[in-house]
Write a protein that holds these residues in place. Structure first.
Motif, PDB file in Angstrom:
ATOM      1  N   ILE A  89       0.883  -1.167   0.000  1.00 59.27           N
ATOM      2  CA  ILE A  89       0.000   0.000   0.000  1.00 59.27           C
ATOM      3  C   ILE A  89       0.917   1.212   0.000  1.00 59.27           C
ATOM      4  CG2 ILE A  89      -1.741   1.302   1.291  1.00 59.27           C
ATOM      5  CD1 ILE A  89      -2.607  -1.436   2.499  1.00 59.27           C
ATOM      6  N   LYS A 102      -3.573   4.432   5.859  1.00 53.40           N
ATOM      7  CA  LYS A 102      -3.354   3.647   7.071  1.00 53.40           C
ATOM      8  C   LYS A 102      -4.654   3.007   7.556  1.00 53.40           C
ATOM      9  CE  LYS A 102       0.610   6.422   8.626  1.00 53.40           C
ATOM     10  NZ  LYS A 102       1.131   7.361   9.645  1.00 53.40           N
ATOM     11  N   TRP A 105      -5.859   0.279   5.236  1.00 53.49           N
ATOM     12  CA  TRP A 105      -5.046  -0.914   5.478  1.00 53.49           C
ATOM     13  C   TRP A 105      -5.707  -1.816   6.517  1.00 53.49           C
ATOM     14  CZ3 TRP A 105       0.541  -0.417   7.872  1.00 53.49           C
ATOM     15  CH2 TRP A 105       1.215  -1.628   7.755  1.00 53.49           C
ATOM     16  N   TYR A 108      -8.729  -3.402   4.991  1.00 58.94           N
ATOM     17  CA  TYR A 108      -8.317  -4.405   4.013  1.00 58.94           C
ATOM     18  C   TYR A 108      -7.947  -5.709   4.705  1.00 58.94           C
ATOM     19  CZ  TYR A 108      -4.907  -6.703   0.829  1.00 58.94           C
ATOM     20  OH  TYR A 108      -4.200  -7.603   0.069  1.00 58.94           O
ATOM     21  N   GLU A 109      -7.156  -5.616   5.748  1.00 56.97           N
ATOM     22  CA  GLU A 109      -6.715  -6.828   6.438  1.00 56.97           C
ATOM     23  C   GLU A 109      -7.790  -7.398   7.359  1.00 56.97           C
ATOM     24  OE1 GLU A 109      -2.829  -7.178   7.911  1.00 56.97           O
ATOM     25  OE2 GLU A 109      -1.902  -6.298   6.133  1.00 56.97           O
ATOM     26  N   LEU A 126      -1.206  -5.672  11.999  1.00 56.13           N
ATOM     27  CA  LEU A 126      -1.188  -5.521  10.554  1.00 56.13           C
ATOM     28  C   LEU A 126       0.009  -6.251   9.942  1.00 56.13           C
ATOM     29  CD1 LEU A 126      -2.247  -1.762  10.389  1.00 56.13           C
ATOM     30  CD2 LEU A 126      -3.685  -3.767  10.016  1.00 56.13           C
ATOM     31  N   LYS A 127       0.239  -6.026   8.662  1.00 56.22           N
ATOM     32  CA  LYS A 127       1.354  -6.614   7.893  1.00 56.22           C
ATOM     33  C   LYS A 127       1.142  -8.097   7.603  1.00 56.22           C
ATOM     34  CE  LYS A 127       4.556  -3.298   9.966  1.00 56.22           C
ATOM     35  NZ  LYS A 127       5.860  -3.057  10.606  1.00 56.22           N
ATOM     36  N   ALA A 130      -0.160  -6.938   3.629  1.00 58.26           N
ATOM     37  CA  ALA A 130       0.536  -5.858   2.915  1.00 58.26           C
ATOM     38  C   ALA A 130       1.452  -5.085   3.842  1.00 58.26           C
ATOM     39  CB  ALA A 130      -0.491  -4.912   2.283  1.00 58.26           C
ATOM     40  N   LEU A 132       3.413  -0.994   4.100  1.00 56.92           N
ATOM     41  CA  LEU A 132       3.070   0.394   3.789  1.00 56.92           C
ATOM     42  C   LEU A 132       4.304   1.225   3.433  1.00 56.92           C
ATOM     43  CD1 LEU A 132       0.851   2.694   3.861  1.00 56.92           C
ATOM     44  CD2 LEU A 132       1.514   3.021   6.259  1.00 56.92           C
TER      45      LEU A 132
END
Length: 384
Positions: A89, A102, A105, A108-109, A126-127, A130, A132
């Motif tokens: 992203i 942010k 993100w 999305y997750e 996160l991660k 994706a 950032l």
């Protein structure tokens, strides 16, 4: 828990043509998140896309992020990412684009994640899908370096500062050609946002020997370079120094947090859409005068800078870059006295509850914040 952390992006790419770095990253799909038309108009969006395609990466573009990104925009962006499935992203633009990316993100997750949980700092890891990258077009918000995102609930008319350790980007790309396109008004507002970040981080109750050097240097750079960048946008040395100041101020405040200047700017911005940097610039001197009664670090800073009165020097700098001395006289966002007074109590209560209030150097209250709002609106002396 008594220990602290100091976190910044793993990689910071800076200087002219820093966008070239995008051609070196590994991945399959990337989504570019941007705001209005400026990144497209000046060719930077196409350049970023071309560099990614050089790396063999398929690119989708989410554009049209509004100046105060809404929960709705972020939810829609998350759904768009779900369909595309990016492993990168990449936000390119001002603070709004980076803040929105942010929050997108998260959605999305974690499709359908409850925004109120984010606002209460209930942060999912996160991660997973994706990573950032942030590429700022202004020298101000420092979202390219921070764990912060500010998202607006348009129904409640409240800006929420989100704080998530995973929001610190994997890579920050500081291409000095991009902010050189900022007009005077944006240069001034974002530059004073940098000043506010640095001053508030320096006097924060969470400041320490890791954050202070970044805050001090950022303040020096703004005093030395903002007026130059404002008066001569093609002064690339001043532009580069302001871009650096923004980033290192971000290093300070993402780790030390901020204070009630930001608490109050978030809330008046959420109601009246007063530009964040302008709100900060106007209110900062009033809040320095208020906080000084409980904080000796302003005096230390004045000795370092070789000045007598920090608040007065900031007022002078505001005047040099076209920022009004009080909210009532502001020309960029006109707020009538009647509207201001009608919203004053609720803004004051909400500002007191803002996360940034927790690290303000003087203990405050909703009633004190109300008095500061009024002083900042009318241009009155803070004497309480």
């Amino acid at each position: 828990m008594t220990y602290k952390t100091f976190s910044v992006p793993n990689t910071i790419i800076h200087g002219e043509d820093a966008l070239d770095y995008l051609s070196t990253i590994d991945g399959k799909k990337a989504v570019l998140v941007t705001g209005g038309s400026s990144m497209k108009r000046f060719g930077f969006l196409d350049e970023a896309k071309a560099q990614l395609e050089k790396a063999g990466i398929e690119v989708d573009i989410i554009d049209g992020v509004e100046p105060d990104p809404s929960v709705k925009t972020c939810l829609e962006g998350g759904k768009r990412m779900e369909k595309f499935g990016p492993d990168w992203i990449i936000a390119i633009g001002g603070g709004s684009a980076m803040d929105a990316a942010k929050a997108m993100w998260v959605f999305y997750e974690y499709p359908g994640y409850d925004f109120t949980k984010l606002a209460d700092f209930d942060n999912p890891a996160l991660k997973n899908k994706a990573r950032l990258i942030c590429i700022p077009s202004t020298s101000g918000t420092a979202s390219e370096i921070t764990a912060f995102s500010v998202i607006t609930d348009t129904e409640k008319e409240i800006k929420y500062p989100l704080v998530h350790p995973d929001f610190v980007p994997e890579v920050a790309i500081l291409d000095t050609r991009i902010p050189a396109k900022m007009p005077e008004k944006v240069t001034a507002a974002t530059g004073m946002d940098v000043m506010t970040h640095a001053v508030e981080a320096y006097v924060s109750t969470s400041a320490d020997d890791f954050t202070d050097p970044y805050a001090i240097r950022a303040i020096e750079l703004v005093f030395e370079n903002l007026e130059k960048a404002y008066k001569n946008g093609s002064d690339m040395d001043a532009r580069e120094k302001m871009h650096t100041a923004s980033t290192i101020a971000g290093m300070a405040f993402t780790n030390a947090s901020l204070g009630i200047v930001h608490s109050m700017a978030h809330k008046i911005g959420g109601v009246f859409h007063l530009t964040h940097g302008e709100a900060n610039a106007i209110m900062l001197p009033y809040i320095i005068d208020y906080n000084r009664k409980s904080c000796d670090k302003y005096e230390k800073l004045e000795k370092i800078l070789g000045i007598d009165d920090l608040a007065e020097e900031i007022r002078k700098l505001n005047a040099k870059v076209g920022i009004a001395p009080n909210i009532k006289e502001g020309k960029n966002t006109v707020i009538s006295e009647e509207d201001f007074l009608n919203h004053l109590d609720l803004m004051s209560e909400n500002a007191f509850k803002d996360a940034c209030t927790l690290t303000n150097p003087r203990e405050t209250s909703a009633s004190d914040i109300k008095k500061i709002y009024k002083a900042s609106y009318y241009g009155e002396k803070v004497d309480f």
